[in-house]
Write an enzyme that holds these catalytic residues in place. Sequence first.
Site, mmCIF file in Angstrom:
data_model
loop_
_atom_site.group_PDB
_atom_site.id
_atom_site.type_symbol
_atom_site.label_atom_id
_atom_site.label_comp_id
_atom_site.label_asym_id
_atom_site.label_seq_id
_atom_site.Cartn_x
_atom_site.Cartn_y
_atom_site.Cartn_z
ATOM 1 N N CYS A 1 -11.666 -2.529 51.908
ATOM 2 C CA CYS A 1 -11.403 -3.739 52.971
ATOM 3 C C CYS A 1 -12.243 -3.503 54.121
ATOM 4 C CB CYS A 1 -9.802 -3.658 53.108
ATOM 5 S SG CYS A 1 -9.404 -5.124 54.158
ATOM 6 N N GLY A 2 -13.435 -4.353 54.110
ATOM 7 C CA GLY A 2 -14.159 -4.626 55.333
ATOM 8 C C GLY A 2 -13.432 -5.252 56.507
#
Length: 342
Positions: free
Chosen positions: A98-99
């Site tokens: 999850c950036g």
Amino acid sequence: MQVRTVDYHTAGEPFRIVLDGTPAIPGDTVAERRAIAIGAGGSATAPRPSALDRVRQLLTREPRGHAGMYGGFLVPPDDDEAHLGVLFWHKDGYSTACGHGTIALGAWAVDSGVVAAPDDGVAGVRIDVPSGRVTALVHRAAGRTTGVTFRNVPTVVSALKLPVETSRGTVEVAVAHAGACYASVPAAALGLSVEPGRLAELTAAGREIRAALEDSPAVRHPQDPLLSGVYGVILYDELPSADGAPNQRNVTVFADGQIDRSPCGSGTSARLAVLAAEGRIAPGEELRHESVVGTVFTGRVLPGGDPLAGGVVTEVTGTAHRTGEHGFVLDPDDTLGTGFLL
């Protein structure tokens, strides 16, 4: 049940950081903890019932959350070289990367004093996630956090023009593994454009493409089967560019039809690697990546590596802001329990 959180948004996408109130999560690594959280016989979007998963449900369901909620459980890192670990979750289950969450965690770690940072300069926050070790480079000026750069695990492109049959005709998709697997396709190829008024159609198309790719060899991770399978489908528009650099607007449909309000951090890594493989972006050149709500990430490919063999390292820069602090409770007499989704 009592759960304490601090909430951020990264370019419009929520990220709820759970500070306490979860049961112990066993495992020697973050990846192992994710597997245990999912449970034997469960899947990334259908975890087995557990005390931990009740907390996820409590925080992602109404009336305490909503179907677009995203967040993470803080866990120990894999070793002393990292500052913290995290299990990412959403309304359907647990993701491998999850950036936008990494950007929010970097801002929180510095703003809360978990990681020391200069008043002016950059502080590196090393975070262990299920797909590996990532870094949040937190930019500071006059004692304030002004932005965060997410440096991802290497991103590998496994297909560039993979034909996929859809109800709107055959389209060619690119597939890249960026900590999670993303398929991307021009929205115009489906007769669509990336705008809020067409979200229902975009979501349906994303879900259809994800299902169509379920058995494709291209969605199998080259090293780790736990990272296989399409996590998100990126539908994008080409935007005008004054200097010739890539400028795109996208919407990422992930998990079981969830919409990323941000330009999608890991998805931006995937787009960067695809653009590099197509010869459309060189190391150091910048991609302007806009979301369906108009927020922007910028991204670049670092020198070295090959997007088609071994992968390239990407950096994605955005901003994250705290939106609140919460103490959630579940009254034992509350007949709604952990809540509901609409």
